[in-house]
Design an enzyme around this catalytic site. Structure first.
Site, PDB file in Angstrom:
ATOM      1  N   SER A  11       0.863  -1.177   0.000  1.00  0.00           N
ATOM      2  CA  SER A  11       0.000   0.000   0.000  1.00  0.00           C
ATOM      3  C   SER A  11       0.901   1.228   0.000  1.00  0.00           C
ATOM      4  CB  SER A  11      -0.937  -0.001   1.224  1.00  0.00           C
ATOM      5  OG  SER A  11      -0.200  -0.159   2.426  1.00  0.00           O
ATOM      6  N   GLU A  13       1.262   5.649   0.800  1.00  0.00           N
ATOM      7  CA  GLU A  13       0.718   6.820   1.499  1.00  0.00           C
ATOM      8  C   GLU A  13       1.076   8.112   0.784  1.00  0.00           C
ATOM      9  OE1 GLU A  13       0.669   6.954   5.817  1.00  0.00           O
ATOM     10  OE2 GLU A  13       1.729   8.878   5.708  1.00  0.00           O
ATOM     11  N   TYR A  45      -3.673  13.641   7.048  1.00  0.00           N
ATOM     12  CA  TYR A  45      -4.646  14.601   7.582  1.00  0.00           C
ATOM     13  C   TYR A  45      -3.863  15.554   8.468  1.00  0.00           C
ATOM     14  CZ  TYR A  45      -9.319  15.535   9.795  1.00  0.00           C
ATOM     15  OH  TYR A  45     -10.502  16.060  10.253  1.00  0.00           O
ATOM     16  N   HIS A  72      -6.665   9.364   6.506  1.00  0.00           N
ATOM     17  CA  HIS A  72      -6.281   9.455   7.912  1.00  0.00           C
ATOM     18  C   HIS A  72      -7.343  10.288   8.633  1.00  0.00           C
ATOM     19  CE1 HIS A  72      -1.690   8.580   7.664  1.00  0.00           C
ATOM     20  NE2 HIS A  72      -2.352   7.887   6.760  1.00  0.00           N
ATOM     21  N   ARG A 102      -4.244   9.575  16.833  1.00  0.00           N
ATOM     22  CA  ARG A 102      -4.446  10.643  17.805  1.00  0.00           C
ATOM     23  C   ARG A 102      -4.213  11.982  17.133  1.00  0.00           C
ATOM     24  NH1 ARG A 102      -0.491  12.292  22.692  1.00  0.00           N
ATOM     25  NH2 ARG A 102       0.546  13.144  20.859  1.00  0.00           N
ATOM     26  N   ASP A 104      -1.858  15.554  16.127  1.00  0.00           N
ATOM     27  CA  ASP A 104      -1.270  16.664  16.877  1.00  0.00           C
ATOM     28  C   ASP A 104      -2.197  17.865  16.823  1.00  0.00           C
ATOM     29  OD1 ASP A 104       1.210  15.272  17.344  1.00  0.00           O
ATOM     30  OD2 ASP A 104       1.666  15.629  15.224  1.00  0.00           O
ATOM     31  N   TYR A 140       4.526   1.944  16.710  1.00  0.00           N
ATOM     32  CA  TYR A 140       5.845   2.575  16.798  1.00  0.00           C
ATOM     33  C   TYR A 140       6.888   1.558  17.256  1.00  0.00           C
ATOM     34  CZ  TYR A 140       3.094   6.807  16.396  1.00  0.00           C
ATOM     35  OH  TYR A 140       2.220   7.772  15.938  1.00  0.00           O
ATOM     36  N   HIS A 144       6.850   5.544  20.702  1.00  0.00           N
ATOM     37  CA  HIS A 144       6.370   6.889  20.379  1.00  0.00           C
ATOM     38  C   HIS A 144       7.354   7.924  20.924  1.00  0.00           C
ATOM     39  CE1 HIS A 144       3.822  10.438  20.117  1.00  0.00           C
ATOM     40  NE2 HIS A 144       3.011   9.744  19.347  1.00  0.00           N
ATOM     41  N   LYS A 160      -5.421   0.238  21.669  1.00  0.00           N
ATOM     42  CA  LYS A 160      -6.002   0.674  20.387  1.00  0.00           C
ATOM     43  C   LYS A 160      -6.565  -0.512  19.619  1.00  0.00           C
ATOM     44  CE  LYS A 160      -2.365   2.958  18.784  1.00  0.00           C
ATOM     45  NZ  LYS A 160      -1.501   3.858  17.984  1.00  0.00           N
ATOM     46  N   PHE A 211      13.406  13.937   9.667  1.00  0.00           N
ATOM     47  CA  PHE A 211      12.217  13.232  10.154  1.00  0.00           C
ATOM     48  C   PHE A 211      12.602  12.237  11.252  1.00  0.00           C
ATOM     49  CE2 PHE A 211       9.991  13.473   5.705  1.00  0.00           C
ATOM     50  CZ  PHE A 211       9.682  14.802   5.940  1.00  0.00           C
ATOM     51  N   HIS A 261       3.898  -1.116   3.622  1.00  0.00           N
ATOM     52  CA  HIS A 261       3.260   0.180   3.396  1.00  0.00           C
ATOM     53  C   HIS A 261       4.358   1.206   3.115  1.00  0.00           C
ATOM     54  CE1 HIS A 261       0.064   3.202   3.874  1.00  0.00           C
ATOM     55  NE2 HIS A 261       0.909   3.920   4.596  1.00  0.00           N
TER      56      HIS A 261
END
Length: 282
Positions: A11, A13, A45, A72, A102, A104, A140, A144, A160, A211, A261
């Site tokens: 997939s 993104e 998003y 998203h 979640r 930001d 993660y 995280h 989750k 990143f 992904h």
């Protein structure tokens, strides 16, 4: 373009383009990546839903081209009513797959809205919409960046999934052992959902390194040293980056990763080349 026969599903993104030219370019990128027969294309998003309309437009364009699209959906700063409205909009478009995060808060925003965690968003969707949606959540492998304790981060992830997530996509990483260790840890907590590794090709080493530093992601020193040693030799950087990421994907697939992904940064060339290298011999 000829179809690429891969050993596992893939997939891709995207982020929502900001200009009409970007939107036209992305359609070409979708057409090119379609050769890999992806399960879906996901669309990010912005913080606090700042790209909501652009995300919808991008998802709609991908769906209109005959592909499954997964927007998203971030919950921080959102209300139950707002989330319900967004879901109704996507439902009307025939969208049935989501990446629930979640997210930001936009800078300067104080309110957190009705949801604190992605698990609460997943629970809300299941309680109000049943099993109508296929829900992906984030994972993660190197934990995280805002979490101090590994054990707590693993439990948050398990929460989750237990709230109703169907599958998970990881943050990008370059150390396959981190992925395999993470999978073992959450399996021990009773998580059975597929955990899909998220892979970032080296589109631009300096940018990817930024990143990675921001999100606490380890780039192996030997990779960073070689990349930096190539200086402005773009051909060598590209060739070495492709080799590193292809071998990473091969290791993940051999170790049982259910699919791959790719974080494309709205480009097709590197992801497509990696898919070709991973393809089964004819």
């Amino acid at each position: 373009m000829d179809k690429i026969d891969l050993p596992v599903p893939v997939s891709f993104e995207f982020f929502p383009p900001n200009t009409p030219v970007g939107s036209d370019k992305l359609k070409t990128v979708v057409q090119e990546l379609a050769a890999a027969q992806p399960e879906f294309f996901s669309v990010t998003y912005g913080a606090g839903g700042s790209t909501r309309e652009k995300t919808l437009a991008t998802v709609s364009a991908i769906a209109a081209m005959g592909h499954e699209a997964a927007p998203h959906l971030s919950c921080v700063g959102s209300t139950r009513e707002g989330i319900s409205e967004i879901l109704a909009t996507y439902r009307a478009q025939g969208i049935r797959r989501l990446v629930a995060l979640r997210g930001d808060l936009p800078s300067g925003t104080a309110t957190a809205g009705d949801f604190r965690y992605a698990s609460e968003l997943v629970s809300f969707i299941r309680e109000t919409q049943g099993k109508d949606w296929f829900i992906e959540v984030a994972a993660y492998p190197e934990y995280h960046p805002q979490q101090r304790y590994a054990k707590r981060d693993l439990q948050h992830f398990a929460d989750k999934v237990k709230a109703g997530a169907d599958s998970a996509i990881t943050q990008f990483f370059f150390n396959p052992d981190a992925y395999f260790h993470f999978v073992d840890e959450v399996r021990a907590l009773g998580v059975t959902a597929p955990i899909v590794p998220g892979i970032m090709p080296f589109h631009n080493f300096a940018r990817i390194a930024q990143f990675a530093a921001r999100d606490g992601i380890e780039i192996p020193r030997w990779v960073a040293m070689k990349m930096e040693g190539y200086m402005d030799d773009t051909a060598s950087i590209r060739a070495f980056g492709l080799e590193v990421i292809t071998k990473l994907c091969e290791r993940l697939i051999a170790g049982g990763a259910p699919s791959i992904h790719f974080y494309t940064l709205n480009q097709s060339a590197l992801a497509l080349e990696i898919c070709k290298r991973l393809a089964r011999p004819v």
